[in-house]
Design a protein around this motif. Structure first.
Motif, PDB file in Angstrom:
ATOM      1  N   ALA A  23       0.843  -1.188   0.000  1.00 34.03           N
ATOM      2  CA  ALA A  23       0.000   0.000   0.000  1.00 34.03           C
ATOM      3  C   ALA A  23       0.879   1.238   0.000  1.00 34.03           C
ATOM      4  N   ALA A  24       0.583   2.153  -0.901  1.00 32.43           N
ATOM      5  CA  ALA A  24       1.352   3.389  -1.026  1.00 32.43           C
ATOM      6  C   ALA A  24       0.523   4.574  -0.563  1.00 32.43           C
ATOM      7  N   SER A  25       1.199   5.528   0.057  1.00 42.48           N
ATOM      8  CA  SER A  25       0.535   6.767   0.459  1.00 42.48           C
ATOM      9  C   SER A  25       1.500   7.917   0.276  1.00 42.48           C
ATOM     10  N   GLY A  26       0.951   9.111   0.123  1.00 45.43           N
ATOM     11  CA  GLY A  26       1.783  10.302   0.019  1.00 45.43           C
ATOM     12  C   GLY A  26       2.434  10.502  -1.326  1.00 45.43           C
ATOM     13  N   THR A  27       1.936   9.815  -2.345  1.00 48.65           N
ATOM     14  CA  THR A  27       2.522   9.958  -3.670  1.00 48.65           C
ATOM     15  C   THR A  27       1.465   9.657  -4.722  1.00 48.65           C
ATOM     16  N   ILE A  28       1.724  10.106  -5.945  1.00 47.63           N
ATOM     17  CA  ILE A  28       0.791   9.850  -7.036  1.00 47.63           C
ATOM     18  C   ILE A  28       1.113   8.464  -7.574  1.00 47.63           C
ATOM     19  N   PHE A  29       0.648   7.478  -6.884  1.00 40.74           N
ATOM     20  CA  PHE A  29       0.985   6.076  -7.146  1.00 40.74           C
ATOM     21  C   PHE A  29       0.665   5.663  -8.575  1.00 40.74           C
ATOM     22  N   SER A  30      -0.448   6.144  -9.101  1.00 37.91           N
ATOM     23  CA  SER A  30      -0.959   5.630 -10.371  1.00 37.91           C
ATOM     24  C   SER A  30      -0.094   5.967 -11.575  1.00 37.91           C
ATOM     25  N   ILE A  31       0.856   6.882 -11.447  1.00 34.02           N
ATOM     26  CA  ILE A  31       1.674   7.248 -12.609  1.00 34.02           C
ATOM     27  C   ILE A  31       2.945   6.409 -12.717  1.00 34.02           C
ATOM     28  N   TYR A  32       3.230   5.606 -11.715  1.00 36.51           N
ATOM     29  CA  TYR A  32       4.502   4.896 -11.688  1.00 36.51           C
ATOM     30  C   TYR A  32       4.386   3.465 -12.203  1.00 36.51           C
ATOM     31  N   THR A  33       5.412   3.039 -12.952  1.00 33.31           N
ATOM     32  CA  THR A  33       5.613   1.607 -13.130  1.00 33.31           C
ATOM     33  C   THR A  33       6.161   1.097 -11.802  1.00 33.31           C
ATOM     34  N   MET A  34       5.503   0.109 -11.249  1.00 32.97           N
ATOM     35  CA  MET A  34       5.874  -0.413  -9.935  1.00 32.97           C
ATOM     36  C   MET A  34       6.457  -1.810 -10.062  1.00 32.97           C
ATOM     37  N   TYR A  95       9.949  -6.447  -1.175  1.00 28.47           N
ATOM     38  CA  TYR A  95       9.679  -5.018  -1.137  1.00 28.47           C
ATOM     39  C   TYR A  95       8.993  -4.593  -2.438  1.00 28.47           C
ATOM     40  N   CYS A  96       8.277  -3.487  -2.378  1.00 31.91           N
ATOM     41  CA  CYS A  96       7.786  -2.877  -3.611  1.00 31.91           C
ATOM     42  C   CYS A  96       8.407  -1.487  -3.736  1.00 31.91           C
ATOM     43  N   ASN A  97       8.499  -1.001  -4.965  1.00 28.34           N
ATOM     44  CA  ASN A  97       9.001   0.350  -5.208  1.00 28.34           C
ATOM     45  C   ASN A  97       8.848   0.661  -6.688  1.00 28.34           C
ATOM     46  N   LYS A  98       9.139   1.907  -7.031  1.00 29.11           N
ATOM     47  CA  LYS A  98       9.170   2.285  -8.437  1.00 29.11           C
ATOM     48  C   LYS A  98      10.237   1.468  -9.148  1.00 29.11           C
ATOM     49  N   SER A 100      11.699   2.753 -12.210  1.00 25.66           N
ATOM     50  CA  SER A 100      12.621   3.679 -12.865  1.00 25.66           C
ATOM     51  C   SER A 100      12.694   4.985 -12.096  1.00 25.66           C
ATOM     52  N   GLY A 101      13.763   5.744 -12.360  1.00 23.89           N
ATOM     53  CA  GLY A 101      13.953   6.992 -11.640  1.00 23.89           C
ATOM     54  C   GLY A 101      14.355   6.747 -10.200  1.00 23.89           C
ATOM     55  N   SER A 102      14.424   7.802  -9.445  1.00 25.74           N
ATOM     56  CA  SER A 102      14.794   7.672  -8.029  1.00 25.74           C
ATOM     57  C   SER A 102      13.730   6.879  -7.286  1.00 25.74           C
ATOM     58  N   PRO A 103      14.155   5.906  -6.498  1.00 25.32           N
ATOM     59  CA  PRO A 103      13.165   5.111  -5.762  1.00 25.32           C
ATOM     60  C   PRO A 103      12.473   5.942  -4.694  1.00 25.32           C
ATOM     61  N   LEU A 104      11.273   5.534  -4.346  1.00 21.13           N
ATOM     62  CA  LEU A 104      10.597   6.082  -3.183  1.00 21.13           C
ATOM     63  C   LEU A 104      11.292   5.542  -1.929  1.00 21.13           C
ATOM     64  N   ALA A 105      10.967   6.098  -0.794  1.00 18.47           N
ATOM     65  CA  ALA A 105      11.530   5.579   0.452  1.00 18.47           C
ATOM     66  C   ALA A 105      11.114   4.114   0.609  1.00 18.47           C
ATOM     67  N   TRP A 106      12.081   3.252   0.844  1.00 17.21           N
ATOM     68  CA  TRP A 106      11.796   1.825   0.964  1.00 17.21           C
ATOM     69  C   TRP A 106      10.987   1.530   2.230  1.00 17.21           C
ATOM     70  N   GLY A 107      10.037   0.628   2.091  1.00 19.66           N
ATOM     71  CA  GLY A 107       9.294   0.175   3.253  1.00 19.66           C
ATOM     72  C   GLY A 107      10.102  -0.840   4.042  1.00 19.66           C
ATOM     73  N   GLN A 108       9.449  -1.429   5.019  1.00 16.15           N
ATOM     74  CA  GLN A 108      10.144  -2.398   5.866  1.00 16.15           C
ATOM     75  C   GLN A 108      10.211  -3.780   5.227  1.00 16.15           C
ATOM     76  N   GLY A 109       9.434  -3.972   4.176  1.00 15.80           N
ATOM     77  CA  GLY A 109       9.418  -5.273   3.516  1.00 15.80           C
ATOM     78  C   GLY A 109       8.576  -6.283   4.270  1.00 15.80           C
ATOM     79  N   THR A 110       8.350  -7.423   3.632  1.00 19.98           N
ATOM     80  CA  THR A 110       7.625  -8.510   4.273  1.00 19.98           C
ATOM     81  C   THR A 110       8.388  -9.804   4.040  1.00 19.98           C
ATOM     82  N   GLN A 111       8.611 -10.546   5.101  1.00 19.70           N
ATOM     83  CA  GLN A 111       9.434 -11.753   5.039  1.00 19.70           C
ATOM     84  C   GLN A 111       8.625 -12.919   4.488  1.00 19.70           C
TER      85      GLN A 111
END
Length: 116
Positions: A23-34, A95-98, A100-111
């Motif tokens: 789940a992403a918050s604080g960003t325009i998630f829909s424009i990114y290749t994830m 983990y999930c992230n963008k 291309s381009g500069s990555p968003l702040a990495w989450g804690q991940g899930t094991q």
């Protein structure tokens, strides 16, 4: 503030399935290749699956092709990874992230641990 929160990991036997969510918050998630990435102990983080902004194109690493499926729901700012036929070598922190381009702040991940 951008935040990525991964969930859905756990311990599963070989051949089992898991569904991860990010789940992403604080960003325009829909424009990114994830993408979904994973990092096993002592190894570099690797990209295992990616999905374009609209969800029409997906790509997979050879190691997971045919077993994993990436999808997204832009209305919920969430990207998913359905993992089937899991193998011990899939054990890693995911983990999930963008992609291309500069990555968003990495989450804690899930094991994810695949073991009998």
């Amino acid at each position: 503030q951008v935040q990525l929160v991964e969930s859905g990991g756990g311990l599963v036997q070989p051949g089992g399935s898991l569904r991860l969510s990010c789940a992403a918050s604080g960003t325009i998630f829909s424009i990114y290749t994830m993408g979904w990435y994973r990092q096993a102990p002592g190894k570099q983080r690797e990209l295992v699956a990616r999905i374009t902004s609209g969800g029409s194109v997906t790509n997979y690493a050879d190691s997971v092709k045919g077993r994993f499926t990436i999808s997204r729901d832009n209305a919920k700012n969430t990207v998913y990874l359905q993992m089937n036929s899991l193998k011990p070598e899939d054990t890693a922190v995911y983990y999930c992230n963008k992609v291309s381009g500069s990555p968003l702040a990495w989450g804690q991940g899930t094991q994810v641990t695949v073991s009998s």
